[in-house]
Write an enzyme that holds these catalytic residues in place. Structure first.
Site, short mmCIF file in Angstrom:
data_model
loop_
_atom_site.label_atom_id
_atom_site.label_comp_id
_atom_site.label_asym_id
_atom_site.label_seq_id
_atom_site.Cartn_x
_atom_site.Cartn_y
_atom_site.Cartn_z
CG LEU A 116 -1.85 1.14 1.58
CD1 LEU A 116 -2.91 0.58 -0.14
CD2 LEU A 116 -2.96 0.75 2.38
CG ASP A 117 1.94 2.86 -3.92
OD1 ASP A 117 2.26 1.63 -3.61
OD2 ASP A 117 0.96 3.36 -4.64
CB ILE A 118 4.44 6.57 0.59
CG1 ILE A 118 5.12 7.24 2.11
CG2 ILE A 118 5.00 6.75 -0.49
CD1 ILE A 118 6.07 7.44 2.38
#
Length: 249
Positions: A116-118
């Site tokens: 889950l991207d930053i």
């Protein structure tokens, strides 16, 4: 014939790494004989697991976290904090229905199941259980994941649905490639005038953002709300709960 650790993982007994640890401790028998590392087994071989291994496995936890923006899902990188740093007694959701109590030992080997991207928020699963990890991110995983995605189309930030061509929506559903590989079909539909709902069965790096770029959309907000049958629900941002004993992905 195949390696014992691979056969154990295929049978859903544990992960390959876990199998190796059990074999090393003498906790695995094949057709009544104590197994050895690297052993090859036939498909019909009878595999027995020691009670000690089963007891250890029962103590392993799976955690559901509402990841905020600004945290990376995996290892610390470029000075950014990993999401696992949020797991502790202070951030344990008061609404958690499980009766599991927090212990620092639960952080040992706790790893995220997927990315889950930053700059994305929402549901992130972390587990000590190799069976859960394999189910969610193994090569043969078919667990779907649902996302809500706010988008812009060029300079259009409102009523994007009206401006966005229908044939481009079809391309998002099926027809795009990433890293030279065709993507699996996806469910993509409008939730409202500025927000799309994506349901994916794969998880390439920054997949939704890169898919949207290919059809001229810019992602301005991305939230994962479901993995399989497990929902983000009412879990507050930055808080976590245990996966309940009756919950399954």
């Amino acid at each position: 014939m195949q390696r014992l650790n691979k056969r154990m993982a295929e049978l859903g007994l544990c992960s390959r790494r876990e199998a190796d640890a059990w074999i090393e401790r003498g906790w695995v028998r094949v057709d009544g004989q104590v197994a050895v590392m690297g052993q090859q087994v036939a498909a019909h071989a009878h595999i027995d697991i020691d009670r000690a291994a089963q007891g250890q496995q029962r103590e392993q936890v799976t955690i559901v976290l509402h990841k905020p923006m600004g945290y990376v899902s995996g290892q610390a990188e470029d000075g950014h904090t990993p999401a696992v740093a949020l797991i502790g007694p202070r951030t344990h959701w008061a609404g958690d229905a499980s009766r599991t109590r927090f212990s620092p030992a639960q952080l040992r080997g706790l790893a995220p199941c997927g990315r889950l991207d930053i700059d994305s928020v929402g549901l992130l699963v972390l587990t000590q259980d190799g069976r859960v990890a394999r189910q969610l991110i193994g090569e043969d995983s078919t667990i779907d994941k649902e996302y809500l995605v706010r988008v812009q189309y060029g300079d259009v930030a409102q009523e994007v649905r009206t401006a966005f061509p229908a044939q481009q929506l079809e391309r998002l559903r099926h027809g795009l490639s990433l890293d030279g590989q065709p993507l699996k079909p996806a469910q993509v539909e409008w939730q409202n005038a500025e927000q799309l709902r994506f349901v994916l069965t794969e998880g390439k790096k920054r997949q939704i953002r890169r898919m949207c770029e290919q059809v001229g959309l810019k992602v301005v907000g991305l939230k994962r709300i479901r993995i399989g049958r497990v929902l983000l629900g009412q879990l507050p941002v930055g808080q976590w709960r245990y996966l309940g004993p009756g919950e399954r992905f």
